[in-house]
Design a protein around this motif. Structure first.
Motif, PDB file in Angstrom:
ATOM      1  N   LEU A  19       0.841  -1.186   0.000  1.00 57.39           N
ATOM      2  CA  LEU A  19       0.000   0.000   0.000  1.00 57.39           C
ATOM      3  C   LEU A  19       0.879   1.239   0.000  1.00 57.39           C
ATOM      4  CD1 LEU A  19      -2.695  -0.987   2.658  1.00 57.39           C
ATOM      5  CD2 LEU A  19      -2.596  -1.535   0.213  1.00 57.39           C
ATOM      6  N   SER A  20       0.392   2.269  -0.679  1.00 57.82           N
ATOM      7  CA  SER A  20       1.099   3.549  -0.724  1.00 57.82           C
ATOM      8  C   SER A  20       0.166   4.650  -0.239  1.00 57.82           C
ATOM      9  CB  SER A  20       1.548   3.866  -2.151  1.00 57.82           C
ATOM     10  OG  SER A  20       2.432   2.887  -2.639  1.00 57.82           O
ATOM     11  N   CYS A  21       0.753   5.677   0.319  1.00 56.69           N
ATOM     12  CA  CYS A  21      -0.009   6.829   0.766  1.00 56.69           C
ATOM     13  C   CYS A  21       0.807   8.074   0.433  1.00 56.69           C
ATOM     14  CB  CYS A  21      -0.276   6.748   2.265  1.00 56.69           C
ATOM     15  SG  CYS A  21      -1.147   8.169   2.963  1.00 56.69           S
ATOM     16  N   VAL A  22       0.349   8.806  -0.559  1.00 56.58           N
ATOM     17  CA  VAL A  22       1.036  10.034  -0.965  1.00 56.58           C
ATOM     18  C   VAL A  22       0.547  11.180  -0.094  1.00 56.58           C
ATOM     19  CG1 VAL A  22       1.442  11.649  -2.839  1.00 56.58           C
ATOM     20  CG2 VAL A  22       1.319   9.198  -3.310  1.00 56.58           C
ATOM     21  N   VAL A  23       1.497  11.926   0.411  1.00 58.19           N
ATOM     22  CA  VAL A  23       1.193  12.993   1.357  1.00 58.19           C
ATOM     23  C   VAL A  23       1.460  14.347   0.711  1.00 58.19           C
ATOM     24  CG1 VAL A  23       1.661  13.884   3.648  1.00 58.19           C
ATOM     25  CG2 VAL A  23       1.923  11.448   3.199  1.00 58.19           C
ATOM     26  N   SER A  24       0.569  15.269   0.896  1.00 63.13           N
ATOM     27  CA  SER A  24       0.771  16.626   0.398  1.00 63.13           C
ATOM     28  C   SER A  24       0.352  17.621   1.470  1.00 63.13           C
ATOM     29  CB  SER A  24      -0.029  16.866  -0.881  1.00 63.13           C
ATOM     30  OG  SER A  24      -1.410  16.681  -0.635  1.00 63.13           O
ATOM     31  N   GLY A  25       0.828  18.833   1.315  1.00 60.40           N
ATOM     32  CA  GLY A  25       0.464  19.858   2.289  1.00 60.40           C
ATOM     33  C   GLY A  25       1.667  20.342   3.057  1.00 60.40           C
ATOM     34  N   ARG A  26       1.504  20.539   4.301  1.00 67.98           N
ATOM     35  CA  ARG A  26       2.522  21.162   5.117  1.00 67.98           C
ATOM     36  C   ARG A  26       3.717  20.260   5.383  1.00 67.98           C
ATOM     37  NH1 ARG A  26      -0.361  22.707  10.476  1.00 67.98           N
ATOM     38  NH2 ARG A  26       1.723  23.439  10.957  1.00 67.98           N
ATOM     39  N   THR A  27       4.735  20.849   5.957  1.00 65.87           N
ATOM     40  CA  THR A  27       5.934  20.100   6.335  1.00 65.87           C
ATOM     41  C   THR A  27       5.590  19.021   7.345  1.00 65.87           C
ATOM     42  OG1 THR A  27       7.272  22.065   5.968  1.00 65.87           O
ATOM     43  CG2 THR A  27       8.235  20.320   7.299  1.00 65.87           C
ATOM     44  N   LEU A  28       6.201  17.849   7.169  1.00 65.47           N
ATOM     45  CA  LEU A  28       5.830  16.698   7.978  1.00 65.47           C
ATOM     46  C   LEU A  28       6.889  16.291   8.985  1.00 65.47           C
ATOM     47  CD1 LEU A  28       4.418  14.598   5.030  1.00 65.47           C
ATOM     48  CD2 LEU A  28       3.083  15.844   6.728  1.00 65.47           C
ATOM     49  N   SER A  29       7.863  17.121   9.195  1.00 68.28           N
ATOM     50  CA  SER A  29       9.002  16.702   9.995  1.00 68.28           C
ATOM     51  C   SER A  29       8.628  16.328  11.418  1.00 68.28           C
ATOM     52  CB  SER A  29      10.051  17.821  10.017  1.00 68.28           C
ATOM     53  OG  SER A  29       9.464  19.007  10.547  1.00 68.28           O
ATOM     54  N   ASN A  30       7.548  16.849  11.936  1.00 67.89           N
ATOM     55  CA  ASN A  30       7.140  16.563  13.296  1.00 67.89           C
ATOM     56  C   ASN A  30       5.889  15.690  13.345  1.00 67.89           C
ATOM     57  OD1 ASN A  30       7.622  16.877  16.073  1.00 67.89           O
ATOM     58  ND2 ASN A  30       5.999  18.404  16.229  1.00 67.89           N
ATOM     59  N   TYR A  31       5.699  14.876  12.335  1.00 64.91           N
ATOM     60  CA  TYR A  31       4.506  14.058  12.240  1.00 64.91           C
ATOM     61  C   TYR A  31       4.794  12.582  12.457  1.00 64.91           C
ATOM     62  CZ  TYR A  31       1.113  17.545  10.716  1.00 64.91           C
ATOM     63  OH  TYR A  31       0.230  18.597  10.672  1.00 64.91           O
ATOM     64  N   VAL A  32       3.769  11.911  12.968  1.00 65.09           N
ATOM     65  CA  VAL A  32       3.735  10.456  13.027  1.00 65.09           C
ATOM     66  C   VAL A  32       2.739   9.984  11.964  1.00 65.09           C
ATOM     67  CG1 VAL A  32       3.198   8.436  14.418  1.00 65.09           C
ATOM     68  CG2 VAL A  32       4.221  10.444  15.496  1.00 65.09           C
ATOM     69  N   MET A  33       3.158   9.013  11.175  1.00 60.18           N
ATOM     70  CA  MET A  33       2.315   8.474  10.112  1.00 60.18           C
ATOM     71  C   MET A  33       1.841   7.082  10.521  1.00 60.18           C
ATOM     72  SD  MET A  33       2.637  11.048   8.211  1.00 60.18           S
ATOM     73  CE  MET A  33       1.680  10.452   6.818  1.00 60.18           C
ATOM     74  N   GLY A  34       0.598   6.787  10.221  1.00 64.04           N
ATOM     75  CA  GLY A  34       0.063   5.496  10.636  1.00 64.04           C
ATOM     76  C   GLY A  34      -0.800   4.827   9.585  1.00 64.04           C
ATOM     77  N   TRP A  35      -0.936   3.528   9.736  1.00 65.40           N
ATOM     78  CA  TRP A  35      -1.880   2.744   8.945  1.00 65.40           C
ATOM     79  C   TRP A  35      -2.891   2.130   9.912  1.00 65.40           C
ATOM     80  CZ3 TRP A  35      -2.381   2.798   3.807  1.00 65.40           C
ATOM     81  CH2 TRP A  35      -1.288   3.182   3.032  1.00 65.40           C
ATOM     82  N   PHE A  36      -4.140   2.177   9.514  1.00 71.94           N
ATOM     83  CA  PHE A  36      -5.234   1.576  10.258  1.00 71.94           C
ATOM     84  C   PHE A  36      -6.053   0.724   9.289  1.00 71.94           C
ATOM     85  CE2 PHE A  36      -5.227   3.975  14.308  1.00 71.94           C
ATOM     86  CZ  PHE A  36      -4.284   4.938  13.998  1.00 71.94           C
ATOM     87  N   ARG A  37      -6.877  -0.150   9.848  1.00 71.67           N
ATOM     88  CA  ARG A  37      -7.763  -0.927   8.975  1.00 71.67           C
ATOM     89  C   ARG A  37      -9.116  -1.115   9.650  1.00 71.67           C
ATOM     90  NH1 ARG A  37      -4.788  -6.864   9.133  1.00 71.67           N
ATOM     91  NH2 ARG A  37      -5.270  -7.397  11.316  1.00 71.67           N
ATOM     92  N   GLU A  38     -10.114  -1.277   8.806  1.00 72.03           N
ATOM     93  CA  GLU A  38     -11.482  -1.460   9.297  1.00 72.03           C
ATOM     94  C   GLU A  38     -12.120  -2.598   8.516  1.00 72.03           C
ATOM     95  OE1 GLU A  38     -13.613   2.181   9.649  1.00 72.03           O
ATOM     96  OE2 GLU A  38     -15.555   1.194   9.853  1.00 72.03           O
ATOM     97  N   ALA A  39     -12.353  -3.693   9.207  1.00 70.94           N
ATOM     98  CA  ALA A  39     -12.994  -4.851   8.599  1.00 70.94           C
ATOM     99  C   ALA A  39     -14.505  -4.746   8.786  1.00 70.94           C
ATOM    100  CB  ALA A  39     -12.475  -6.126   9.242  1.00 70.94           C
ATOM    101  N   PRO A  40     -15.287  -5.412   7.928  1.00 71.24           N
ATOM    102  CA  PRO A  40     -16.746  -5.352   8.051  1.00 71.24           C
ATOM    103  C   PRO A  40     -17.210  -5.775   9.442  1.00 71.24           C
ATOM    104  CG  PRO A  40     -16.126  -6.364   5.982  1.00 71.24           C
ATOM    105  CD  PRO A  40     -14.857  -6.207   6.771  1.00 71.24           C
TER     106      PRO A  40
END
Length: 120
Positions: A19-40
């Motif tokens: 999976l890929s997630c392209v990020v745009s917008g502000r500077t991300l240097s102080n960010y935590v990135m995460g993946w979540f999932r939701e099953a039925p």
């Protein structure tokens, strides 16, 4: 921060997806990135997270994804990845990427989700 997830699809048991997630917008240097999932029929659950700098990867409980999934980031491409191997039917879900400021409790930036279906 805007997030655009992609890479989901239909795969057989034991297969792999990235999976890929392209990020745009502000500077991300102080960010935590995460993946979540939701099953039925289930609540959205945490899968993995990483500092945008690439450090401190964390995963959900060991029996669920650790050892099979790998989270990473490629800052030059402003992209977050989730490599998923040895996929099982219970991995079937909509996967979301998310971002939060480091130190904050909640993720407040979410992508639109990408469907992953594992068939047996």
């Amino acid at each position: 921060v805007q997030l655009q997830a992609s890479g989901g699809g239909l795969v057989q048991v034991g297969g792999s997806l990235r999976l890929s997630c392209v990020v745009s917008g502000r500077t991300l240097s102080n960010y935590v990135m995460g993946w979540f999932r939701e099953a039925p029929g289930r609540d959205r659950e945490f899968v993995a997270s990483i500092l945008w700098s690439g450090g401190n990867p964390r995963y959900a409980d060991a029996d669920s994804v650790k050892g099979r999934f790998t989270i990473s980031s490629e800052r030059a491409k402003k992209t977050l990845y989730l490599q998923m191997n040895s996929l099982q039917p219970e991995d079937t879900a909509v996967y979301y990427c998310a971002a939060k400021i480091r130190g904050e409790l909640r993720y407040d930036n979410w992508g639109q989700g990408t469907q992953v279906t594992v068939s047996s």
